[in-house]
Design an enzyme around this catalytic site. Structure first.
Site, PDB file in Angstrom:
ATOM      1  N   ARG A 197       0.808  -1.234   0.000  1.00 22.40           N
ATOM      2  CA  ARG A 197       0.000   0.000   0.000  1.00 22.40           C
ATOM      3  C   ARG A 197       0.836   1.277   0.000  1.00 22.40           C
ATOM      4  O   ARG A 197       0.359   2.353   0.339  1.00 22.40           O
ATOM      5  CB  ARG A 197      -0.987   0.012   1.173  1.00 22.40           C
ATOM      6  N   LYS A 207       2.814  11.265 -11.221  1.00 21.58           N
ATOM      7  CA  LYS A 207       1.999  10.403 -12.079  1.00 21.58           C
ATOM      8  C   LYS A 207       2.771   9.111 -12.334  1.00 21.58           C
ATOM      9  O   LYS A 207       3.844   9.143 -12.931  1.00 21.58           O
ATOM     10  CB  LYS A 207       1.702  11.090 -13.416  1.00 21.58           C
ATOM     11  N   GLU A 261       9.374  18.005 -24.585  1.00 22.00           N
ATOM     12  CA  GLU A 261       8.559  18.285 -23.401  1.00 22.00           C
ATOM     13  C   GLU A 261       8.846  19.688 -22.860  1.00 22.00           C
ATOM     14  O   GLU A 261       7.949  20.355 -22.343  1.00 22.00           O
ATOM     15  CB  GLU A 261       8.798  17.226 -22.325  1.00 22.00           C
ATOM     16  N   LYS A 305       6.479  23.164 -14.423  1.00 21.35           N
ATOM     17  CA  LYS A 305       5.712  21.990 -14.017  1.00 21.35           C
ATOM     18  C   LYS A 305       5.484  21.975 -12.516  1.00 21.35           C
ATOM     19  O   LYS A 305       4.395  21.643 -12.049  1.00 21.35           O
ATOM     20  CB  LYS A 305       6.408  20.701 -14.460  1.00 21.35           C
ATOM     21  N   GLU A 332      -4.598  16.793 -11.197  1.00 18.88           N
ATOM     22  CA  GLU A 332      -5.128  17.087 -12.536  1.00 18.88           C
ATOM     23  C   GLU A 332      -6.640  17.296 -12.534  1.00 18.88           C
ATOM     24  O   GLU A 332      -7.376  16.718 -13.333  1.00 18.88           O
ATOM     25  CB  GLU A 332      -4.750  15.977 -13.526  1.00 18.88           C
ATOM     26  N   ARG A 357      -3.540  21.512 -14.171  1.00 19.66           N
ATOM     27  CA  ARG A 357      -2.505  20.548 -14.565  1.00 19.66           C
ATOM     28  C   ARG A 357      -2.747  19.979 -15.966  1.00 19.66           C
ATOM     29  O   ARG A 357      -1.831  19.446 -16.591  1.00 19.66           O
ATOM     30  CB  ARG A 357      -2.418  19.420 -13.535  1.00 19.66           C
ATOM     31  N   ASN A 412      -0.767  18.527 -20.705  1.00 19.38           N
ATOM     32  CA  ASN A 412      -1.150  17.563 -21.735  1.00 19.38           C
ATOM     33  C   ASN A 412      -1.101  18.148 -23.145  1.00 19.38           C
ATOM     34  O   ASN A 412      -1.508  17.476 -24.100  1.00 19.38           O
ATOM     35  CB  ASN A 412      -2.571  17.041 -21.461  1.00 19.38           C
ATOM     36  N   HIS A 445      -0.361  15.936 -26.109  1.00 16.88           N
ATOM     37  CA  HIS A 445      -0.429  14.539 -25.693  1.00 16.88           C
ATOM     38  C   HIS A 445      -1.698  13.823 -26.155  1.00 16.88           C
ATOM     39  O   HIS A 445      -1.689  12.600 -26.304  1.00 16.88           O
ATOM     40  CB  HIS A 445      -0.294  14.431 -24.175  1.00 16.88           C
ATOM     41  N   HIS A 487      -0.459  10.731 -27.902  1.00 17.68           N
ATOM     42  CA  HIS A 487      -0.638   9.374 -27.385  1.00 17.68           C
ATOM     43  C   HIS A 487      -1.293   8.473 -28.427  1.00 17.68           C
ATOM     44  O   HIS A 487      -0.981   7.277 -28.513  1.00 17.68           O
ATOM     45  CB  HIS A 487      -1.490   9.395 -26.122  1.00 17.68           C
ATOM     46  N   HIS A 528       8.475   8.862 -27.639  1.00 17.63           N
ATOM     47  CA  HIS A 528       7.380   9.600 -27.014  1.00 17.63           C
ATOM     48  C   HIS A 528       7.439  11.100 -27.340  1.00 17.63           C
ATOM     49  O   HIS A 528       6.437  11.705 -27.713  1.00 17.63           O
ATOM     50  CB  HIS A 528       7.410   9.402 -25.495  1.00 17.63           C
TER      51      HIS A 528
END
Length: 337
Positions: free
Chosen positions: A113, A135, A177, A214, A224, A228, A232, A235, A239, A252
């Site tokens: 956990r 993330k 990025e 960031k 997000e 936030r 993206n 993206h 993606h 990427h």
């Protein structure tokens, strides 16, 4: 340079220092059992330096590439930790790019956990972006980052000397990025990247400015819910491009480069395209629009028949738009096809 990320009880420091890897034991708490997660594309010397600073350390190496962000890899690492009696007081150190950080962070978030993890990013993409913010995720059925969590590292250590072992394509893909964040939030950073004639001399400033952007966004919106989403930019389509196996082995950052161009005004597109071309990044693809749309429909940001995208009208600013997925074809066709 120490850049603090203020997230209440989950706050941590980002260390940005050339040569930091050589004294990693002074920055991380390694006086315990440590799983050092790396991949086959990362120089082994990096993991060995960290191992030498551990009281009891184990190096676990996955294959280089996005395919390692899978349930199979995830289960294999967890089984290794169980078999080596890792406890809640032990930790994971992720050494490499975004794949290691995402996979190792998700392992740490779910083992017992949640146990401590540290990020030691060794690619430009992970140094300017994915190593901070919490993330963590793995892929499933061709959909990127669809299974994951928000789980912050205990510390991030960035040594830009590690970039010297990367080929130019990898560095340029990572730079995308930073271009993304500059295009949406910082015209001064955009111009620094655009006009740089001494990339190696400018890289630490580019990393620092990107992380400040960031970090500020994550401090305001760690999970997000609103702001936030600006991170993206590029993206949503990127993606989808990355998921289209017919497009080959695009990195990427290269997919993000392609994904930015449809989501901006003609003027901003011209400026961004010029910077992408300066760093040999792709600006168009030969793809089936319907295939890309099928992946966009499964994007986490999709809501019914629409999706929230980040749109740049002027460099250094952005707006959030809800666009009908049926209209995304027009954006794609007008930007990259």
């Amino acid at each position: 340079m120490v850049l603090p990320l203020n997230l209440g009880e989950q706050s941590y420091d980002i260390i940005i220092e050339r040569g930091a890897l050589n004294k990693i034991g002074s920055y991380l708490n390694l006086d315990r059992k440590v799983l050092i997660l790396t991949d086959s594309g990362v120089p082994t010397e990096y993991s060995k330096k960290i191992l030498s600073a551990c009281r009891e350390g184990y190096i676990f190496t996955v294959e280089q590439g996005e395919r390692s962000k899978s349930f199979d890899s995830y289960k294999e690492i967890l089984s290794f930790m169980v078999n080596h009696a890792f406890t809640r007081t032990d930790c994971v150190v992720c050494v490499g790019g975004g794949v290691c950080g995402d996979l190792g962070g998700f392992v740490a978030a779910s083992y017992m956990r949640g146990i401590d993890f540290y990020n030691v990013p060794t690619t430009l993409l992970s140094q300017v972006d994915s190593s901070i913010g919490g993330k963590v995720a793995i892929d499933l059925d061709g959909v990127k980052n669809i299974v994951g969590a928000f789980y912050q590292p205990k510390k991030v250590v960035i040594d830009s000397n590690t970039l010297k072992t990367l080929d130019k394509r990898q560095v340029n893909a990572g730079l995308c990025e930073a271009i993304k964040m500059a295009a949406t939030c910082d015209k001064e950073l955009f111009n620094l990247i655009k006009n740089s004639t001494d990339f190696d001399g400018d890289i630490d400033e580019i990393i620092l400015k990107s992380l400040k952007i960031k970090g500020h966004v994550v401090e305001i919106d760690p999970k997000e819910k609103g702001l936030r989403k600006v991170l993206n930019f590029g993206h949503t389509i990127g993606h989808a491009v990355e998921s289209d196996e017919k497009l080959g082995n695009l990195l990427h950052g290269e997919c993000v480069a392609i994904g930015m161009l449809p989501m901006c005004s003609a003027k901003a597109r011209e400026e961004i395209k010029a910077v992408l071309e300066k760093y040999s990044l792709p600006t168009s693809i030969n793809s089936d629009t319907d295939v890309l749309i099928s992946y966009i429909m499964r994007d986490k940001k999709a809501k019914g028949d629409s999706i929230t995208v980040i749109y740049v009208n002027e460099i250094g600013s952005f707006e959030m738009k809800d666009i009908k997925i049926s209209l995304m074809k027009d954006y794609i066709n007008g930007g990259i096809l």
